[in-house]
Design a protein around this motif. Structure first.
Motif, PDB file in Angstrom:
ATOM      1  N   VAL A   1      39.119  -5.512  24.105  1.00 41.17           N
ATOM      2  CA  VAL A   1      38.555  -4.312  24.735  1.00 41.17           C
ATOM      3  C   VAL A   1      37.030  -4.403  24.778  1.00 41.17           C
ATOM      4  N   THR A   2      36.424  -5.018  23.716  1.00 37.19           N
ATOM      5  CA  THR A   2      34.971  -5.179  23.729  1.00 37.19           C
ATOM      6  C   THR A   2      34.527  -6.051  24.891  1.00 37.19           C
TER       7      THR A   2
ATOM      8  N   ALA B   1      36.098  -6.287  27.698  1.00 32.96           N
ATOM      9  CA  ALA B   1      36.255  -5.489  28.915  1.00 32.96           C
ATOM     10  C   ALA B   1      35.100  -4.516  29.085  1.00 32.96           C
TER      11      ALA B   1
ATOM     12  N   ASN C   1      40.685  -5.406  19.563  1.00 31.48           N
ATOM     13  CA  ASN C   1      39.309  -4.922  19.602  1.00 31.48           C
ATOM     14  C   ASN C   1      38.433  -5.886  20.363  1.00 31.48           C
ATOM     15  N   ILE C   2      38.610  -7.191  20.100  1.00 31.89           N
ATOM     16  CA  ILE C   2      37.779  -8.176  20.795  1.00 31.89           C
ATOM     17  C   ILE C   2      38.071  -8.130  22.286  1.00 31.89           C
TER      18      ILE C   2
ATOM     19  N   THR D   1      45.725   0.452  17.857  1.00 33.78           N
ATOM     20  CA  THR D   1      45.237  -0.771  18.472  1.00 33.78           C
ATOM     21  C   THR D   1      44.544  -0.405  19.775  1.00 33.78           C
ATOM     22  N   PRO D   2      43.251  -0.736  19.918  1.00 36.33           N
ATOM     23  CA  PRO D   2      42.547  -0.358  21.136  1.00 36.33           C
ATOM     24  C   PRO D   2      43.183  -1.021  22.345  1.00 36.33           C
ATOM     25  N   GLY D   3      43.174  -0.310  23.448  1.00 40.16           N
ATOM     26  CA  GLY D   3      43.771  -0.849  24.662  1.00 40.16           C
ATOM     27  C   GLY D   3      45.101  -0.219  25.004  1.00 40.16           C
TER      28      GLY D   3
ATOM     29  N   ILE E   1      44.793  -5.328  15.350  1.00 40.37           N
ATOM     30  CA  ILE E   1      43.653  -4.473  15.664  1.00 40.37           C
ATOM     31  C   ILE E   1      42.430  -5.325  15.962  1.00 40.37           C
TER      32      ILE E   1
END
Lengths: 144, 107, 109
Positions: A62-63, A65, A59-60, A100-102, A55
């Motif tokens: 997607v941040t 992006a 997260n890093i 999990t983001p993305g 995660i």
């Protein structure tokens, strides 16, 4: 939960629990199939720790992006296999994908999920297969 | 002090989410923004509780977290079936498009 | 010891603020619905977990921490479920995600 444990308050709590169980029993709405909890206790703690790391990493990504000036997004909808047998393990797998983001689970079918990815790269299906194997290890207690 | 910073940050995030809630082109953008607004509200209630030195606010935050989830699901179910309760649609006639329909016409 | 805990919770709260604001910015900046889903999941997972952890450090071993862990646990479970429900409802009603130009040929949906 309120920090007050006088007999009156605890008695009220016990009474309302008994009454609601009685009413539900009268309504006859409890379905008959029981789901046995068959998860390996050590493996699931290991899996949670690993999931926290994933995660953080995604997260890093997607941040980056979101904050990048030209927004390097490359969306794709693709299929991934899920080899778990029980519904509980499939739910854990699908929720982990969404958490999990993305990546987001869009549609679930019996033996595969449709996954939507924000920044698709060609090794994404391999990463999801790895997560699939780890959830399978949680389910069966085998080697991850 | 740190909770003041947290509250201000959450407030900025809530304003951003509200702008999307107001301007979202599709229905699902608005539902998504509403769900995200609920998440930030739960954290905001907790932080305000710490800021004012009354952590009892967390009971409200816990309740809000549960109601936010149920509310999101209820809104989605309503826009899909046009009914919230235990309305029985015929299995092959479940309306999939969100256009308004009269249940008597379908059933 | 108190100083260490204070520094740790400052870091956690500042990180939580950063990720929730980034999630809000992403919700505004992204061009279509399917990418906005991912922006929300940033503030849902990282922002929420960091905030809860920072507040736990400030509360210490009390009943407040138990409540905070309960809130975090519920939101950890319900957050992705709500996101999945929204995505699935959008897919069922016919909203199709845009596929990047160089991936069009292997899209079987």
């Amino acid at each position: 939960m309120s920090g007050v444990y006088s007999p009156l308050i605890v008695g009220f709590g016990a009474m309302s629990a008994v009454i609601s169980v009685f009413v539900i029993h009268r309504m006859n709405v409890v379905d008959q199939d029981r789901i046995p909890l068959q998860l390996h206790p050590v493996r699931i703690v290991q899996y949670w720790l690993w999931l926290m790391g994933e995660i953080a990493k995604s997260n890093i990504a997607v941040t980056k992006a979101i904050l990048a000036r030209d927004m390097p997004i490359r969306q794709n909808l693709f299929k991934t296999n899920c080899s778990q047998k029980t519904e509980l393990a499939q739910v854990i797998f699908a929720n982990s994908i969404t958490l999990t983001p993305g990546t987001i689970t869009v549609e679930t079918e019996d033996d595969h999920f449709w996954v939507h990815a924000l920044c698709y790269s060609d090794d994404d299906p391999a990463a999801l297969d790895d997560m699939d194997a780890r959830v399978l290890a949680v389910e069966t207690g085998g080697k991850a | 002090m740190m909770f003041l910073v947290g509250a201000i940050g959450l407030f900025v995030s809530m304003v951003l989410v509200l702008v999307r809630l107001y301007s979202g082109p599709t229905l699902y953008d608005r539902v998504l923004a509403g769900s995200s607004f609920g998440t930030t509200t739960v954290l905001f209630i907790g932080v305000i509780g710490f800021l004012t030195g009354r952590p009892d606010f967390l009971d409200i935050a816990l309740l809000y977290a549960l109601i936010n989830f149920v509310g999101t699901i209820a809104v989605l179910k309503f826009f899909r079936y046009r009914a919230i309760g235990d309305h029985k649609w015929p299995r092959n006639q479940v309306p999939l498009d969100p256009s308004p329909q009269n249940p008597e016409d379908v059933a | 010891m108190t100083l260490l805990i204070d520094i740790l919770s400052w870091v956690c709260i500042l990180g939580g603020v950063f990720f929730t604001v980034v999630g809000g910015i992403g919700l505004l900046r992204f061009p279509d619905f399917w990418s906005r889903l991912h922006a929300v999941s940033v503030s849902d997972s990282a922002g929420m977990l960091l905030f809860i952890f920072g507040m736990c450090l400030q509360a210490g071993f009390t009943l407040v921490t138990v409540k905070l862990i309960l809130i975090g646990f519920f939101m950890f479970i319900t957050g992705p479920t709500a996101t999945h429900a929204i995505a699935n409802a959008a897919l069922v009603t016919g909203l199709r995600p845009p596929v990047a130009d160089d991936l069009k040929e292997d899209d079987a949906a």
